[in-house]
Design an enzyme around this catalytic site. Structure first.
Site, PDB file in Angstrom:
ATOM      1  N   GLU A   1      -0.664  -8.861   4.851  1.00  0.00           N
ATOM      2  CA  GLU A   1      -0.419  -8.958   6.293  1.00  0.00           C
ATOM      3  C   GLU A   1      -1.713  -8.882   7.098  1.00  0.00           C
ATOM      4  OE1 GLU A   1      -0.588  -4.516   5.696  1.00  0.00           O
ATOM      5  OE2 GLU A   1      -0.077  -6.305   4.522  1.00  0.00           O
TER       6      GLU A   1
ATOM      7  N   CYS B   1       0.833  -1.192   0.000  1.00  0.00           N
ATOM      8  CA  CYS B   1       0.000   0.000   0.000  1.00  0.00           C
ATOM      9  C   CYS B   1       0.881   1.260   0.000  1.00  0.00           C
ATOM     10  CB  CYS B   1      -0.976  -0.038   1.178  1.00  0.00           C
ATOM     11  SG  CYS B   1      -2.408   1.050   0.985  1.00  0.00           S
TER      12      CYS B   1
ATOM     13  N   HIS C   1      -3.325  -5.844   1.083  1.00  0.00           N
ATOM     14  CA  HIS C   1      -2.639  -6.052   2.359  1.00  0.00           C
ATOM     15  C   HIS C   1      -2.577  -7.530   2.738  1.00  0.00           C
ATOM     16  CE1 HIS C   1      -2.344  -1.845   3.867  1.00  0.00           C
ATOM     17  NE2 HIS C   1      -3.387  -1.643   3.071  1.00  0.00           N
TER      18      HIS C   1
END
Length: 226
Positions: free
Chosen positions: A199, A87, A197
């Site tokens: 994560e 991002c 994302h």
């Protein structure tokens, strides 16, 4: 495997990155402040996290791209180290020239936050080796400036050389990115920038675990190369 996370003022995904790397490696990553002039010796992977570095002042990633730690990040890349920019981290990597192109305002001019279907376009990278080609995965997105742009020649090179590991699913492009690009790699394949994302998709409680496979892929790649 030794990892690190760069922390900028305005980062808000640095702890998510820390958690994902700890889960994948069993070790805590070093948290590197943006004013530090070095990255811990022996670091294999540096993660540049999402968020709003410097409040997106001027443009996303512009000021962060000139932070003191960036010189060390470039040296890490030059010696073949791995970098994952997510991002805002992707935006920073384009600002520094570590990846080509730029991230512009979403075509809708709206912030987009949702679960997003991605297609694994190239499963033959160090970041995607545990996926299968054309796998459909779900990974969260949350951005206002994720519209990837590059000139046609650069886009042809990225596609022709297998440097687009992830694309948005057909008909579901959330930001207007050229050729539905969700992420790209560097020429040597060791730097990955992506808007989604991974994560935030590692434990199941966030809505899935598809992102964990990417981190596990990288750990396996480093084990093989070692």
């Amino acid at each position: 495997m030794k990892t690190a996370v760069i922390v900028f003022p305005g980062s808000n995904c640095d702890r998510d990155a820390q958690t994902a790397l700890h889960r994948a490696t069993g070790k805590e990553p070093s948290m590197v402040w943006h004013k530090d002039a070095s990255i811990p010796e022996g670091t294999d992977l540096v993660m540049v996290p999402g968020g709003f570095s410097y409040g997106d002042h001027l443009r996303c990633g512009a000021i962060a791209g000139n932070s003191p730690v960036i010189e060390a990040l470039k040296k890490h890349a030059d010696r073949g180290g791995y970098i994952l920019g997510v991002c805002n981290g992707f935006q920073i990597l384009t600002e520094t020239g570590l990846l080509p192109g730029a991230l512009m305002r979403n075509a809708s001019l709206h912030f987009v936050c949702r679960q997003q279907r991605l297609i694994v376009e190239n499963a033959n990278t160090d970041f995607t080796r545990l996926y299968r080609s054309q796998d459909e995965i779900m990974v969260p997105i949350a951005h206002h400036d994720g519209n990837y742009f590059a000139d046609e020649k650069t886009l042809d090179i990225l596609e022709g050389n297998g440097r687009i590991p992830f694309k948005y699913a057909a008909g579901e492009n959330p930001n207007g990115s050229a050729r539905d690009i969700a992420g790209i790699t560097s020429k040597n394949g060791r730097v990955l920038g992506m808007m989604p994302h991974p994560e935030r998709a590692i434990g199941g409680h966030e809505g899935g675990t598809d992102g964990a496979i990417m981190f596990d892929s990288l750990v396996q790649s480093l084990s093989v190369s070692a």
